[in-house]
Scaffold this active site. Structure first.
Site, PDB file in Angstrom:
ATOM      1  CD  GLU A  72      -2.767  -1.417   2.342  1.00  0.00           C
ATOM      2  OE1 GLU A  72      -3.962  -1.104   2.403  1.00  0.00           O
ATOM      3  OE2 GLU A  72      -2.147  -1.968   3.277  1.00  0.00           O
ATOM      4  CD  GLU A 110      -3.358  -6.501   4.050  1.00  0.00           C
ATOM      5  OE1 GLU A 110      -2.770  -5.400   4.038  1.00  0.00           O
ATOM      6  OE2 GLU A 110      -3.524  -7.203   3.022  1.00  0.00           O
TER       7      GLU A 110
END
Length: 267
Positions: free
Chosen positions: A118, A140
């Site tokens: 990210e 995740e």
């Protein structure tokens, strides 16, 4: 103060030929916590005001890892509210990176997972090596029953498309550098031993060029993409008007008519 004068705990900083080099340095895997994010935020803000810095390069000082993402120990030990606020702050740092009028390039020299990916996606240009030992991914959902919370759901979908982004997130699939390149997650592949050298060569080329106008082009894209087209055109016009008023634009026109190479100063 200047970028070189900062003394962060979790980063190594250097300025060379107009390029600010930011090395993540939180062993063993550059997993970031709130303190590290605050340091990064301060580094980005300081770079905005440092006239010696025209371009930024983010890479890792830690072997094998660019970044493993948000520190799992924090998720285990801190309250959901604390993690949520940390996640929000991370997104604010990334928005600051995207709205900084200086090109930010990532040289991804190790595993780039979760919040590390990210962070990389918040940079303007991403280079990595063609080393299949390096893995990219957002695990995740499949590993932690969480969603990518540092901008990943939006960054990834804007690059690879809606369904592909959902597939990569819910499956937890990891990608090789070549696969990441094919999807547009990274922009260029280099031999491992040439990655940093080639990245810095490109960054220094940008720093010696019309770096102010490079920043205008960046902002026109980053701040215009989510606007209605007529409003985005108005933003582009404003960026162009500012570029036209620059010393570099005048030098570019003179050099064209004088049939010589322009000498840009980034102003």
């Amino acid at each position: 103060m200047g970028l070189e004068n900062l003394t962060p705990k979790y980063f190594k900083l250097e300025v060379s030929d107009g390029v600010g080099i930011i090395r993540l340095n939180r062993p063993q895997a550059n997993a970031h916590n709130l303190e590290m994010l605050r340091e990064l935020d301060n580094i980005i803000v300081e770079s905005r005001f440092d006239d010696k810095v025209k371009v930024l390069v983010i890479t890792s000082a830690v072997p094998r890892f660019f970044s493993a993402g948000f520190d799992i120990n924090e998720i285990r030990d801190k309250s959901p509210e604390y993690i949520g606020l940390s996640s929000q702050f991370s997104k604010e740092v990334m928005l600051r990176m995207m709205s900084t009028k200086k090109l930010i390039i990532s040289a991804i020299n190790g595993h780039c997972m979760g919040g590390g990916l990210e962070l990389a996606l918040a940079t303007d240009i991403r280079f990595t090596s063609n080393d299949d030992n390096i893995k990219f991914g957002m695990p995740e959902v499949s590993n932690l029953a969480l969603i990518p919370g540092e901008g990943g759901t939006q960054f990834l979908a804007r690059i690879v498309g809606r369904s592909k982004a959902i597939y990569l997130m819910v499956s937890g699939k990891t990608l090789t550098p070549k696969e990441a390149y094919a999807l547009g997650i990274v922009d260029e592949l280099f031999e491992p031993e040439k990655l940093l050298e080639s990245t810095l060569e490109f960054a220094k080329q940008m720093a010696k060029g019309p770096s102010l106008t490079v920043g205008f082009a960046k902002l026109a894209v980053n701040e215009g993409m989510d606007l209605p087209l007529p409003v985005a055109f108005a933003l582009e016009r404003e960026m162009q008007n500012q570029a036209l008023a620059s010393e570099d634009a005048k030098e570019g026109a003179r050099a064209f008519f004088e049939k010589r190479k322009p000498v840009f100063k980034g102003r």
